[in-house]
Write a protein that holds these residues in place. Structure first.
Motif, short mmCIF file in Angstrom:
data_model
loop_
_atom_site.label_atom_id
_atom_site.label_comp_id
_atom_site.label_asym_id
_atom_site.label_seq_id
_atom_site.Cartn_x
_atom_site.Cartn_y
_atom_site.Cartn_z
N LEU A 1 1.04 -1.21 0.00
CA LEU A 1 0.01 0.09 0.20
C LEU A 1 0.80 1.16 0.15
N PHE A 2 0.88 2.17 -0.83
CA PHE A 2 1.39 3.35 -1.03
C PHE A 2 0.43 4.45 -0.63
N ASN A 3 0.85 5.08 0.57
CA ASN A 3 0.04 5.90 1.34
C ASN A 3 -0.04 7.25 1.04
N GLY A 4 -0.21 7.51 -0.43
CA GLY A 4 -0.40 8.93 -0.77
C GLY A 4 1.11 9.94 -1.17
N ASP A 5 0.78 10.99 -1.61
CA ASP A 5 1.90 11.91 -2.01
C ASP A 5 2.88 10.98 -2.94
N PHE A 6 2.48 10.58 -4.03
CA PHE A 6 3.36 10.18 -4.77
C PHE A 6 4.12 10.73 -5.54
N VAL A 7 3.63 12.26 -5.94
CA VAL A 7 4.11 13.20 -6.98
C VAL A 7 4.71 14.53 -6.04
N ASP A 8 5.00 15.37 -6.71
CA ASP A 8 5.44 16.74 -6.22
C ASP A 8 6.49 16.81 -5.58
N ARG A 9 7.32 17.85 -5.71
CA ARG A 9 8.62 18.19 -5.03
C ARG A 9 9.94 17.31 -5.79
N GLY A 10 9.89 16.03 -5.52
CA GLY A 10 10.95 15.28 -6.32
C GLY A 10 10.52 15.45 -7.75
N SER A 11 11.62 15.25 -8.66
CA SER A 11 11.62 15.74 -9.92
C SER A 11 11.48 14.53 -11.02
N PHE A 12 11.05 13.49 -10.26
CA PHE A 12 10.96 12.20 -11.09
C PHE A 12 9.54 11.49 -10.82
N SER A 13 8.46 12.49 -10.61
CA SER A 13 7.04 12.11 -10.20
C SER A 13 6.55 11.40 -11.36
N VAL A 14 6.83 11.78 -12.68
CA VAL A 14 6.27 11.01 -13.60
C VAL A 14 6.51 9.64 -13.64
N GLU A 15 7.84 9.31 -13.64
CA GLU A 15 8.39 8.12 -13.35
C GLU A 15 7.91 7.08 -12.10
N VAL A 16 7.80 7.88 -11.00
CA VAL A 16 7.20 7.29 -9.75
C VAL A 16 5.49 6.78 -10.21
N ILE A 17 4.70 7.76 -10.74
CA ILE A 17 3.29 7.49 -10.89
C ILE A 17 2.90 6.46 -11.79
N PHE A 18 3.72 6.37 -13.06
CA PHE A 18 3.63 5.46 -14.03
C PHE A 18 3.85 4.07 -13.45
N THR A 19 4.92 4.03 -12.88
CA THR A 19 5.45 2.71 -12.07
C THR A 19 4.37 2.16 -11.32
N LEU A 20 3.83 2.97 -10.51
CA LEU A 20 2.87 2.37 -9.59
C LEU A 20 1.50 2.35 -10.15
N PHE A 21 0.99 3.14 -11.18
CA PHE A 21 -0.16 2.83 -11.70
C PHE A 21 -0.08 1.54 -12.64
N ALA A 22 1.05 1.49 -13.33
CA ALA A 22 1.15 0.05 -14.12
C ALA A 22 1.07 -1.08 -13.13
N LEU A 23 1.79 -1.19 -12.18
CA LEU A 23 1.81 -2.36 -11.10
C LEU A 23 0.59 -2.45 -10.64
N LYS A 24 -0.42 -1.37 -10.43
CA LYS A 24 -1.66 -1.43 -10.17
C LYS A 24 -2.68 -2.29 -11.22
N GLY B 1 -2.47 -6.58 -5.35
CA GLY B 1 -1.21 -6.74 -5.12
C GLY B 1 -0.49 -5.25 -4.67
N VAL B 2 -1.42 -4.24 -5.21
CA VAL B 2 -0.84 -2.92 -5.13
C VAL B 2 -1.93 -2.09 -4.74
N TYR B 3 -2.12 -1.43 -3.61
CA TYR B 3 -3.18 -0.49 -3.09
C TYR B 3 -2.67 0.95 -3.26
N LEU B 4 -3.57 1.96 -3.33
CA LEU B 4 -3.03 3.38 -3.61
C LEU B 4 -3.97 4.12 -3.17
N SER B 5 -3.58 4.81 -1.85
CA SER B 5 -4.47 6.03 -1.38
C SER B 5 -4.06 7.27 -1.62
#
Length: 483
Positions: free
Chosen positions: A252-275, A281-285
């Motif tokens: 479970l990834f508990n929110g604030d996947f994006v912003d501030r860090g400059s690789f937010s696109v890479e983080v969010i597409f990885t998490l969304f694709a895994l979902k 196997g992947v939960y997102l808040s």
């Protein structure tokens, strides 16, 4: 005079000097504490108030920053730095109109200061742009959503594109591994596949309730991660340490996947694709940064525009509105990004009943789930952030008792060790972005649970190197103007 013969004013100056040193070392909580002690000895020194306001801003405690800067202005109505500090805090909250008033006041006090005039002009431009966007938005009630009007099949993939590809309609593990490696090498995903992932994950998320019940089988394990904030290389490190998500190794990834860090696109597409690959196997808040207003200020909007286009910005906003607000693990552990509520008696059924498919409101249950913080005391207090509420240990214990729960896990706040246990062990904050914003020096952490006991096993880790793209590289340039 105090006991050792030093005057209170002298001692206050020594504390200020120590606080300034702590601030320069990015030890902002220590700086706040030292400025507070200086203020106790000499509460009429505007510098102490303004400096503490700046330290609060660094801790994202914008409500407290506004209060301190306001106090400095009350003491000296011509103290320029007080208006600067308050204006900067308002900017960080997205309150551009309030910020503009303060920068206009600065310009009145020092009309010949070129720096002050430059900042005023930038803020005026931001307010004009915001008014323009509000005017457009007010006429968009009948607008067809991007998700409902987009057919990703019509987007051509050029022969020159050599990156990761989704064959057909299904996101596969081979595709995800290829995409993650491409991201690691700082190469982009084709927009066709980006849109495809977003549309597929939106469909999955829309079918979920606002409060998701998760069942972990006997002897099964479950991992909870806190804020990742666009720190892609630290996310890869979590997977190195703890394995890739799967149905057997759920996260479970508990929110604030994006912003501030400059690789937010890479983080969010990885998490969304895994979902997409592992819906169980992947939960997102949702976190408070999965919102248009935050994304506009803290970098995600700018990053998506730089790496893709405006249409994808709009689709991300639609998908973020589908994210669940909280999870309950095995009927025992309540997991939420922010925290609890301004009133007692909230039941899990009340959270399930929230209509979450919108931008977060400024008050109410949904706002408080995303924004509230615990504090070391009883009852409730105004939030240091200027949004939602601070809640004490008695509030935590009542909520757990009312809902037959054992523990609250939440995120939302950077912690030096990556986690903090509070409220007599009934509440744990977990934060998974080590060396936050490339400057905080904190560790990261995640929590492992094993059924049926469900006792928290906290794993701490250090930051790893990343390519030379600084945090906040895509953020609103107004923030950089005000430090």
């Amino acid at each position: 005079m105090n006991d050792n013969g030093t005057s209170d004013m002298q001692k206050a100056e020594e504390l200020k000097a120590a606080a300034n040193a702590a601030f320069q070392a990015h030890k902002y909580p220590k700086a706040v504490d030292l400025y507070t002690r200086a203020i106790t000895l000499n509460g009429n020194n505007v510098v102490y108030w303004a400096n503490r306001a700046f330290a609060h801003t660094k801790l994202e405690e914008y409500g407290s920053a506004v209060a301190d800067a306001t106090k400095a202005i009350e003491i000296d109505q011509k103290y320029v730095k007080g208006y600067y500090r308050r204006g900067a805090a308002y900017l960080a909250m997205g309150k551009f109109k309030e910020a503009l008033k303060d920068f206009k006041q600065v310009a009145r006090i020092v009309p010949k200061d070129p720096d002050a005039m430059k900042k005023l002009r930038e803020c005026e431009k931001a307010v004009q742009k915001m008014k323009f966007e509000e005017a457009i938005a007010s006429g968009e009630h009948d607008r067809i959503s991007v998700a409902e009007s987009l057919d990703y099949h019509t987007i051509e993939v050029e022969a020159s594109y050599k990156g990761a590809k989704i064959e057909g309609e299904t996101v596969t593990l081979d595709f995800i591994k290829s995409m993650m490696e491409e991201f690691r090498q700082q190469r982009k995903l084709h927009k066709r596949y980006g849109f495809q992932i977003l549309l597929q994950v939106r469909k999955l998320l829309m079918a979920l309730p606002s409060l998701v019940d998760v069942t972990v089988p006997e002897n099964g394990q479950f991992t909870v991660c806190g804020d990742v904030h666009g720190q892609y290389y630290d996310l890869l490190n979590i997977f190195e340490l703890n394995g890739l998500p799967s149905n057997e190794n759920p996260y479970l990834f508990n929110g604030d996947f994006v912003d501030r860090g400059s690789f937010s696109v890479e983080v969010i597409f990885t998490l969304f694709a895994l979902k997409c690959l592992y819906p169980e196997g992947v939960y997102l808040s949702r976190g408070n940064h999965e919102s248009k207003s935050m994304n506009k200020i803290y970098g995600f909007e700018g990053e998506v525009k730089a790496k893709f286009n405006e249409r994808m910005v709009d689709l991300f906003a639609e998908v973020f509105c589908c994210l669940p607000l909280a999870h309950v693990l095995n009927g025992k552990v309540f997991v939420v990004h922010g925290g609890l509520f301004s009133t007692d008696g909230v039941k899990l059924s009340d959270i399930r009943a929230i209509d979450r498919f919108s931008e977060p409101p400024d008050e109410g249950l949904m706002c408080e789930l995303l924004w509230s913080d615990p504090f070391d005391g009883l009852g409730r207090a105004p939030s240091k952030r200027g949004v939602a509420v601070a809640f004490g240990s008695d509030v935590t214990k009542r909520f757990l008792a009312d809902n037959n729960l054992d523990l609250i896990v939440r995120s939302h706040e950077v912690k030096e060790e990556g986690y903090q246990i509070e409220h007599d062990g009934k509440l744990i904050t977990v934060f998974s972005a080590p060396n936050y914003c490339d400057q905080m020096g904190n560790k990261g952490a995640f929590i492992k649970f094993k059924a049926p006991e469900f006792k928290p096993d906290i794993k701490v880790f250090e930051a790893v190197p990343h390519p030379n793209v600084k945090a906040m590289a895509y953020a609103n340039n107004l923030l950089s103007l005000f430090g």
